[in-house]
Design a protein around this motif. Structure first.
Motif, PDB file in Angstrom:
ATOM      1  N   ILE A 111       0.836  -1.206   0.000  1.00  0.00           N
ATOM      2  CA  ILE A 111       0.000   0.000   0.000  1.00  0.00           C
ATOM      3  C   ILE A 111       0.868   1.252   0.000  1.00  0.00           C
ATOM      4  N   THR A 112       1.960   1.228   0.754  1.00  0.00           N
ATOM      5  CA  THR A 112       2.877   2.370   0.772  1.00  0.00           C
ATOM      6  C   THR A 112       3.454   2.612  -0.628  1.00  0.00           C
ATOM      7  N   ALA A 113       3.816   1.532  -1.301  1.00  0.00           N
ATOM      8  CA  ALA A 113       4.341   1.658  -2.665  1.00  0.00           C
ATOM      9  C   ALA A 113       3.258   2.121  -3.634  1.00  0.00           C
ATOM     10  N   GLU A 114       2.036   1.629  -3.440  1.00  0.00           N
ATOM     11  CA  GLU A 114       0.920   2.062  -4.289  1.00  0.00           C
ATOM     12  C   GLU A 114       0.740   3.577  -4.205  1.00  0.00           C
ATOM     13  N   ARG A 115       0.991   4.136  -3.044  1.00  0.00           N
ATOM     14  CA  ARG A 115       0.836   5.577  -2.862  1.00  0.00           C
ATOM     15  C   ARG A 115       1.972   6.370  -3.507  1.00  0.00           C
ATOM     16  N   GLY A 116       3.045   5.677  -3.928  1.00  0.00           N
ATOM     17  CA  GLY A 116       4.120   6.367  -4.635  1.00  0.00           C
ATOM     18  C   GLY A 116       5.447   6.410  -3.917  1.00  0.00           C
ATOM     19  N   HIS A 117       5.535   5.834  -2.727  1.00  0.00           N
ATOM     20  CA  HIS A 117       6.809   5.807  -2.011  1.00  0.00           C
ATOM     21  C   HIS A 117       7.730   4.733  -2.610  1.00  0.00           C
ATOM     22  N   GLN A 118       9.019   4.898  -2.391  1.00  0.00           N
ATOM     23  CA  GLN A 118      10.006   3.902  -2.804  1.00  0.00           C
ATOM     24  C   GLN A 118      10.209   2.946  -1.628  1.00  0.00           C
ATOM     25  N   VAL A 119       9.814   1.694  -1.809  1.00  0.00           N
ATOM     26  CA  VAL A 119       9.754   0.748  -0.688  1.00  0.00           C
ATOM     27  C   VAL A 119      10.699  -0.426  -0.930  1.00  0.00           C
ATOM     28  N   THR A 120      11.472  -0.753   0.086  1.00  0.00           N
ATOM     29  CA  THR A 120      12.295  -1.958   0.093  1.00  0.00           C
ATOM     30  C   THR A 120      11.784  -2.869   1.204  1.00  0.00           C
ATOM     31  N   LEU A 121      11.519  -4.127   0.855  1.00  0.00           N
ATOM     32  CA  LEU A 121      10.957  -5.101   1.797  1.00  0.00           C
ATOM     33  C   LEU A 121      11.992  -6.196   2.047  1.00  0.00           C
ATOM     34  N   PHE A 122      12.408  -6.322   3.295  1.00  0.00           N
ATOM     35  CA  PHE A 122      13.407  -7.316   3.687  1.00  0.00           C
ATOM     36  C   PHE A 122      12.754  -8.477   4.434  1.00  0.00           C
ATOM     37  N   ASP A 123      13.275  -9.677   4.198  1.00  0.00           N
ATOM     38  CA  ASP A 123      12.882 -10.813   5.035  1.00  0.00           C
ATOM     39  C   ASP A 123      14.006 -11.838   5.030  1.00  0.00           C
ATOM     40  N   ALA A 124      14.249 -12.419   6.198  1.00  0.00           N
ATOM     41  CA  ALA A 124      15.317 -13.409   6.328  1.00  0.00           C
ATOM     42  C   ALA A 124      14.948 -14.745   5.701  1.00  0.00           C
TER      43      ALA A 124
END
Length: 677
Positions: free
Chosen positions: A395-408
């Motif tokens: 949703i944050t990316a949908e709004r136009g922010h540049q998002v990086t999602l990390f997971d181990a």
């Protein structure tokens, strides 16, 4: 634009009565609680208009009461009510002029929840609060007139039609069944007398609204009750209603007090459509089917088989208002699928809360939760790709922010990867498929197999970090907790722990029940096979005995493990499970012979087994395996480290609060944060 060729039946128009609907997908009726809000008109208008824009052919509203005795929810009794409803119809027709909106008229009868509730006879429902008052001859005439008046007001309010619900244990259906209609006058006794009330209601309504108004009647095609309606009665009622001017018959399954689940995730997709198909052969008007039809291909298959003319999708429209448009354009992989968990919809409805949706926290909050483009693009890190992290990131990316999602981990999903392993919860795969597509579509930079610490995140220079690192299972401080007999629930679900023949499960919350289901399950999951489901719940689809149920105690296949499910609290085991699904889980495990014990105090674990007291009395459970489901702790170490470094950080999901791994709360919290950043 032409529809996707995969769904020719869905996107063929259909003549109903005097008019036509553009496709075969109907948004079915749901009571959401919006009807009861001070700003009901505005909120219902936004809610229904969004679904109209989403491409459905027709919408049926939540139930609206025709009489003061009708019970819960809003009523349509006069001019002031008409004004509220006109907001809804005008909004829908403005949003999509080719969409029909139909108002459901619902009289709750003995389920009305007030001492003034009425019924044909003073027979209290198993789930009703009060014994109903028996209607007099004058009272029956008053109710018939009330249905007609309500329908006329609906037409005045701009609706394209009405649906009358004659099923589920509400007023009309209680006239039809002998156990609830014990009258000896012309409204009871013989089948002809018992069906008189719905026929007279239909006759009065059609006279009140005229021929150019859609008229749907919802019938109990299989009520799942001992002593319920016989198949011949279902057919004769449907034919009589057709003769009186009903345009469409909508098939419903199950009274609310039945002991057969019909819309929970453990129910196979389209399990009841074959019953609708059998009735369709008896009629010349269109027939609607429903229940556990949550994806376009399932709907198309039902139509291809000839089991219905129209497909009702209710909760799937909570999960994804744009479902039909996505099917039309061939974007099925973008559908946010209803997983039939009931946690935010029916559980809310039956506890007096506003309905929403676990996988779509905007549902019924369209005027409050607005996903708008950001005015200032920022670099956001989200750590943890479980349900909370995925919702926040996409949703944050949908709004136009540049998002990086990390997971181990090596795949997205977090705790949903455990849930999807449980027989009966296969639908959780769909949520992860949806989020995987949204990550791709929204341009989220996904970095799996990547464990990051606070210093690394600080060095990367993110404007904000959202910590969605989930939970760690709680390990009780108990002598012998490191004994070889003891295993963690995570290892059991992932298949990395050996489980013996005799098992004790410490903890009887939702996870304890899931683990018990998993380790005792045998054969095909009932959620994937209609015949298995029918055997496990005593339903006879082939012969359709009275009520559709066999009357024989259902048998649930078991692998023979001896399992004891334990909890510290003295309350009944499973009491804290979902209101509308908890009973199904309890029954299933009981039928497998699983023992459920409350009031347990754990003492130690050794070669002899699990030492404890039960109700204050000492006991030793001679078991091969002890599975620990003793709750969770928030995994918030990263958040604390970020705060210590002065890095702007937010905490969501299980890392914020770990109680019962509440995905509903996690996704809601993530959504609200995403629209605020």
């Amino acid at each position: 634009m032409t529809p996707h060729p995969r769904y020719p039946h869905i996107f063929s128009p259909l003549k109903i009565g005097h008019t036509e609907i553009k496709n075969r997908i109907l948004m079915g009726s749901m009571h959401t609680g919006l009807e009861d809000q001070p700003d009901a008109g505005e909120r219902m208008a936004a809610y229904f208009a969004e679904r109209a824009r989403g491409g459905v052919g027709m919408i049926i509203t939540g139930g609206i009461g025709p009489h003061p005795s009708a019970g819960y929810g809003a009523k349509l009794l006069g001019p002031a009510d008409v004004a509220v409803h006109r907001q809804v119809t005008e909004a829908v027709h403005a949003a999509a002029p080719d969409v029909k909106i139909v108002m459901q008229i619902l009289h709750s009868g003995p389920l009305a929840g007030t001492p003034d509730c009425v019924a044909p006879s003073p027979v209290k429902s198993r789930i009703g609060r009060h014994q109903p008052n028996e209607l007099t001859e004058e009272g029956i005439a008053e109710q018939i007139a009330a249905f007609a008046n309500c329908a006329a007001l609906a037409k005045e309010a701009g609706y394209d039609g009405v649906e009358i619900i004659g099923s589920a244990g509400y007023l009309i259906s209680t006239f039809l069944v002998e156990k609830t209609n014990q009258r000896t006058d012309r409204w009871g006794g013989s089948w002809e007398n018992r069906m008189r009330f719905p026929v007279e209601v239909v006759r009065a309504v059609r006279a009140a609204v005229g021929p150019d108004f859609i008229f749907v009647f919802r019938i109990s095609a299989m009520d799942m009750l001992q002593g319920g309606m016989a198949w011949e009665e279902v057919v004769s009622l449907a034919k009589a209603l057709e003769a009186e001017g009903v345009d469409v018959i909508s098939t419903h399954f199950c009274w609310h007090e039945s002991f057969v689940p019909t819309i929970a995730t453990m129910v196979p997709r389209a399990a009841f459509a074959g019953v609708t198909g059998r009735l369709r052969k008896e009629l010349s008007i269109p027939v609607i089917t429903s229940n556990r039809i949550n994806m376009p291909q399932v709907a198309e298959d039902v139509l291809v088989r000839g089991d219905a003319d129209i497909i009702s999708m209710a909760r799937p429209m909570l999960a994804d208002p744009d479902l039909v448009n996505k099917a039309f354009e061939g974007r099925e992989d973008e559908i946010n699928t209803c997983i039939a968990c009931n946690q935010a919809c029916l559980d809310h409805t039956f506890t007096g809360k506003l309905t929403s949706c676990l996988v779509n926290a905007r549902a019924c909050r369209e005027t409050e939760v607005v996903i708008a483009p950001t005015a200032a693009r920022r670099r956001i890190a989200v750590v943890g790709a479980g349900p909370a992290g995925l919702a926040c990131a996409t949703i944050t990316a949908e709004r136009g922010h540049q998002v990086t999602l990390f997971d181990a981990a090596s795949e997205i999903g977090g705790q949903f990867n455990l849930a999807k392993q449980i027989p009966g919860k296969e639908e959780f795969h769909e949520t992860l498929r949806y989020f995987a597509r949204m990550v791709e579509l929204r341009g989220v930079d996904l970095r799996l197999n990547t464990r990051v610490d606070a210093e690394q995140l600080q060095a990367m220079g993110f404007d904000e970090v959202v910590v969605a690192t989930g939970i760690t299972p709680r390990t009780p401080a108990l002598p012998g907790i490191d004994h070889p007999k003891v295993v963690r629930y995570i290892d059991v679900i992932q298949g990395t722990a050996q489980v013996g023949q005799k098992v004790a499960i410490m903890g009887a919350g939702g996870i304890g029940f899931d683990v018990a289901e998993l380790i005792t399950h045998a054969g095909t999951s009932a959620a994937l096979d209609i015949d298995t489901f029918a055997r496990e719940w005593g339903v006879d689809f082939k012969n359709h005995p009275r009520g559709g149920v066999t009357g024989i105690e259902p048998q649930v296949a078991s692998n023979g493990r001896e399992v004891t499910l334990l909890q510290r609290k003295a309350t009944p085991v499973g009491q804290g499970l979902g209101k509308t699904t908890g009973w199904t889980h309890r029954l299933t495990l009981q039928r497998r012979g699983i023992k459920m014990v409350s009031g347990v105090d754990y003492l130690k674990i050794d070669d002899a087994g699990l030492h404890c007291t039960i109700g204050g009395e000492p006991a030793v459970l001679d078991v091969d395996t002890v599975i620990v489901c003793a709750g969770q702790e928030p995994a918030r170490g990263l958040y604390d480290d970020l705060v210590a470094l002065g890095v702007p950080a937010q905490l969501i999901g299980g890392a914020y609060e770990a109680t019962e791994l509440d995905a509903k709360r996690a996704i809601k919290q993530a959504t609200e944060l995403a629209i605020a950043m």
